[in-house]
Scaffold this motif. Structure first.
Motif, PDB file in Angstrom:
ATOM      1  N   GLY A  86       0.823  -1.213   0.000  1.00  0.00           N
ATOM      2  CA  GLY A  86       0.000   0.000   0.000  1.00  0.00           C
ATOM      3  C   GLY A  86       0.852   1.255   0.000  1.00  0.00           C
ATOM      4  N   VAL A  87       1.929   1.251   0.778  1.00  0.00           N
ATOM      5  CA  VAL A  87       2.836   2.400   0.797  1.00  0.00           C
ATOM      6  C   VAL A  87       3.484   2.576  -0.569  1.00  0.00           C
ATOM      7  CG1 VAL A  87       5.005   3.275   1.757  1.00  0.00           C
ATOM      8  CG2 VAL A  87       3.284   2.318   3.266  1.00  0.00           C
ATOM      9  N   LEU A 110       0.713  14.157   3.669  1.00  0.00           N
ATOM     10  CA  LEU A 110       0.046  13.762   4.905  1.00  0.00           C
ATOM     11  C   LEU A 110      -0.386  12.296   4.850  1.00  0.00           C
ATOM     12  CD1 LEU A 110      -1.130  14.634   7.670  1.00  0.00           C
ATOM     13  CD2 LEU A 110      -3.254  15.154   6.436  1.00  0.00           C
ATOM     14  N   CYS A 111      -0.925  11.873   3.711  1.00  0.00           N
ATOM     15  CA  CYS A 111      -1.316  10.466   3.544  1.00  0.00           C
ATOM     16  C   CYS A 111      -0.104   9.545   3.674  1.00  0.00           C
ATOM     17  CB  CYS A 111      -1.988  10.248   2.187  1.00  0.00           C
ATOM     18  SG  CYS A 111      -3.613  10.992   2.043  1.00  0.00           S
ATOM     19  N   LEU A 112       1.002   9.937   3.066  1.00  0.00           N
ATOM     20  CA  LEU A 112       2.226   9.141   3.190  1.00  0.00           C
ATOM     21  C   LEU A 112       2.678   9.070   4.646  1.00  0.00           C
ATOM     22  CD1 LEU A 112       4.349  10.267   0.130  1.00  0.00           C
ATOM     23  CD2 LEU A 112       3.538   7.973   0.618  1.00  0.00           C
ATOM     24  N   MET A 152       3.027   5.607   6.674  1.00  0.00           N
ATOM     25  CA  MET A 152       4.304   5.190   7.264  1.00  0.00           C
ATOM     26  C   MET A 152       4.165   4.945   8.765  1.00  0.00           C
ATOM     27  SD  MET A 152       6.339   4.689   4.867  1.00  0.00           S
ATOM     28  CE  MET A 152       7.745   4.312   5.880  1.00  0.00           C
ATOM     29  N   LYS A 153       3.305   5.689   9.441  1.00  0.00           N
ATOM     30  CA  LYS A 153       3.051   5.412  10.852  1.00  0.00           C
ATOM     31  C   LYS A 153       2.474   4.009  11.017  1.00  0.00           C
ATOM     32  CE  LYS A 153       2.544   9.480  13.535  1.00  0.00           C
ATOM     33  NZ  LYS A 153       1.792   9.984  14.641  1.00  0.00           N
ATOM     34  N   GLN A 154       1.616   3.640  10.102  1.00  0.00           N
ATOM     35  CA  GLN A 154       1.033   2.296  10.150  1.00  0.00           C
ATOM     36  C   GLN A 154       2.115   1.241   9.913  1.00  0.00           C
ATOM     37  OE1 GLN A 154      -2.018   1.574   7.240  1.00  0.00           O
ATOM     38  NE2 GLN A 154      -3.030   0.100   8.553  1.00  0.00           N
ATOM     39  N   VAL A 155       3.028   1.514   9.008  1.00  0.00           N
ATOM     40  CA  VAL A 155       4.130   0.581   8.755  1.00  0.00           C
ATOM     41  C   VAL A 155       4.964   0.411  10.019  1.00  0.00           C
ATOM     42  CG1 VAL A 155       6.304   0.280   7.509  1.00  0.00           C
ATOM     43  CG2 VAL A 155       4.261   0.967   6.272  1.00  0.00           C
ATOM     44  N   TYR A 156       5.321   1.515  10.665  1.00  0.00           N
ATOM     45  CA  TYR A 156       6.117   1.431  11.889  1.00  0.00           C
ATOM     46  C   TYR A 156       5.380   0.658  12.982  1.00  0.00           C
ATOM     47  CZ  TYR A 156       9.523   4.668   9.971  1.00  0.00           C
ATOM     48  OH  TYR A 156      10.487   5.253   9.198  1.00  0.00           O
ATOM     49  N   THR A 157       4.075   0.823  13.044  1.00  0.00           N
ATOM     50  CA  THR A 157       3.290   0.087  14.030  1.00  0.00           C
ATOM     51  C   THR A 157       3.382  -1.413  13.781  1.00  0.00           C
ATOM     52  OG1 THR A 157       1.749   1.925  14.275  1.00  0.00           O
ATOM     53  CG2 THR A 157       0.976  -0.236  14.968  1.00  0.00           C
ATOM     54  N   TYR A 158       3.254  -1.801  12.532  1.00  0.00           N
ATOM     55  CA  TYR A 158       3.260  -3.228  12.218  1.00  0.00           C
ATOM     56  C   TYR A 158       4.655  -3.811  12.089  1.00  0.00           C
ATOM     57  CZ  TYR A 158      -1.729  -3.328  11.929  1.00  0.00           C
ATOM     58  OH  TYR A 158      -3.048  -3.267  12.250  1.00  0.00           O
TER      59      TYR A 158
END
Length: 130
Positions: free
Chosen positions: A39-40, A105-107, A111-117
């Motif tokens: 998705g990123v 902002l969407c990116l 990326m915050k979601q990537v770091y979470t997972y």
């Protein structure tokens, strides 16, 4: 002796089922991480092909129109129509700039979601090792 054999057989079956469930959980975590990373990548690709390209094209057109206005002014022609086109292009550039800010902002949130997972990656790695 036969009783122990049956117990060991039951334990072996349970461990086999548990291993299959752990493998399924690992696969699901890997698939989730892969989906997020894909998705990123898709978001970055769309941003590069869309907003950035449009912004560069609009900026180049403004530069061309300003050159045209300068040459018209030097030759004594009325450059009012060109000035209107320049203002329209500058308005378009501002609009594209807002879209660019939104895409950044969407990116950021993606990326915050990537770091979470990414923390799941440690869990996945430990499951592979054990």
């Amino acid at each position: 002796m036969r009783g122990m054999s049956a117990q060991f057989s039951n334990i072996s079956e349970r461990m086999g089922r548990q291993k299959i469930e752990e493998d399924k959980g690992i696969s699901e975590n890997i698939a989730l991480l892969l989906d997020i990373l894909q998705g990123v990548k898709d978001l970055v690709d769309r941003r590069e092909k869309g907003v950035n390209k449009e912004h560069q094209q609009a900026f180049n057109k403004v530069q061309q129109l300003k050159k045209q206005k300068g040459s018209m002014a030097a030759s004594g022609q009325n450059a009012g129509e060109v000035q209107v086109k320049i203002e329209q292009q500058e308005s378009l550039i501002n609009n594209i700039g807002l879209r660019n800010n939104f895409s950044v902002l969407c990116l950021h949130w993606e990326m915050k979601q990537v770091y979470t997972y990414l923390s799941h990656f440690g869990v996945i790695w430990n499951a592979f090792v054990s």
